[in-house]
Motif scaffolding. Structure first.
Motif, short mmCIF file in Angstrom:
data_model
loop_
_atom_site.label_atom_id
_atom_site.label_comp_id
_atom_site.label_asym_id
_atom_site.label_seq_id
_atom_site.Cartn_x
_atom_site.Cartn_y
_atom_site.Cartn_z
N UNK A 49 0.83 -1.20 0.00
CA UNK A 49 0.00 0.00 0.00
C UNK A 49 0.87 1.25 0.00
N UNK A 50 0.43 2.21 -0.77
CA UNK A 50 1.19 3.45 -0.85
C UNK A 50 0.87 4.32 0.36
N UNK A 51 1.91 4.83 1.00
CA UNK A 51 1.70 5.74 2.12
C UNK A 51 1.77 7.15 1.58
N UNK A 52 0.77 7.97 1.90
CA UNK A 52 0.79 9.34 1.40
C UNK A 52 1.92 10.13 2.04
N UNK A 53 2.53 10.96 1.24
CA UNK A 53 3.62 11.79 1.74
C UNK A 53 3.05 12.89 2.62
N UNK A 54 3.76 13.18 3.69
CA UNK A 54 3.31 14.24 4.61
C UNK A 54 3.49 15.58 3.92
N UNK A 55 2.46 16.43 3.96
CA UNK A 55 2.59 17.74 3.32
C UNK A 55 3.58 18.61 4.08
N UNK A 56 4.33 19.38 3.32
CA UNK A 56 5.29 20.28 3.93
C UNK A 56 4.55 21.51 4.45
N UNK A 57 4.64 21.77 5.75
CA UNK A 57 3.95 22.97 6.27
C UNK A 57 4.68 24.21 5.80
N UNK A 68 -5.74 27.84 12.83
CA UNK A 68 -6.57 26.69 12.50
C UNK A 68 -6.62 26.41 11.00
N UNK A 69 -6.09 27.29 10.18
CA UNK A 69 -6.11 27.11 8.74
C UNK A 69 -4.84 26.38 8.31
N UNK A 70 -5.01 25.35 7.50
CA UNK A 70 -3.88 24.59 6.97
C UNK A 70 -3.83 24.82 5.47
N UNK A 71 -2.69 25.26 4.99
CA UNK A 71 -2.51 25.51 3.57
C UNK A 71 -1.77 24.32 2.97
N UNK A 72 -2.47 23.56 2.11
CA UNK A 72 -1.85 22.40 1.45
C UNK A 72 -2.08 22.48 -0.05
N UNK A 73 -1.29 21.74 -0.76
CA UNK A 73 -1.42 21.69 -2.22
C UNK A 73 -1.99 20.32 -2.61
N UNK A 74 -3.04 20.32 -3.42
CA UNK A 74 -3.66 19.07 -3.86
C UNK A 74 -2.81 18.43 -4.95
N UNK A 75 -2.71 17.11 -4.91
CA UNK A 75 -1.95 16.38 -5.91
C UNK A 75 -2.89 15.43 -6.65
N UNK A 76 -2.65 15.27 -7.93
CA UNK A 76 -3.45 14.35 -8.71
C UNK A 76 -2.77 13.00 -8.77
N UNK A 77 -3.58 11.93 -8.69
CA UNK A 77 -3.02 10.59 -8.83
C UNK A 77 -2.84 10.30 -10.31
N UNK A 78 -1.74 9.64 -10.61
CA UNK A 78 -1.52 9.29 -12.02
C UNK A 78 -1.52 7.82 -12.20
#
Length: 78
Positions: A49-57, A68-78
């Motif tokens: 199983x693929x483990x998702x990479x932790x987003x860089x804060x 309380x706001x978290x800024x993350x970048x969405x990634x598309x699965x390929x």
């Protein structure tokens, strides 16, 4: 005319060795072993199983930002 005895198998083995030779049989055996090993490695890699990479804060120098706001970048699965 049921099962084959040990003598039948020895005669078949002797004929196969005479037709193909020991060097060619050794090469075919090593090729088959490499193929089986590659297949097992491929199955092991595919079933893990693929483990998702932790987003860089993102560190902000502004202390007044809402905590309380978290800024993350969405990634598309390929």
């Amino acid at each position: 005319m049921g099962s084959l005895s040990i003598w039948h198998w020895l005669i078949v083995l002797l004929v196969v060795v005479m037709i193909f030779g020991t060097k060619k049989l050794r090469n075919m055996g090593s090729d088959l072993g490499g193929a089986v090993k590659g297949f097992k490695d491929g199955m092991k890699d595919g079933s893990a199983p693929e483990t998702p990479a932790a987003p860089n804060p993102q560190v902000s120098s502004n202390n007044s930002a809402d905590k309380s706001t978290i800024d993350v970048e969405a990634r598309q699965k390929s």
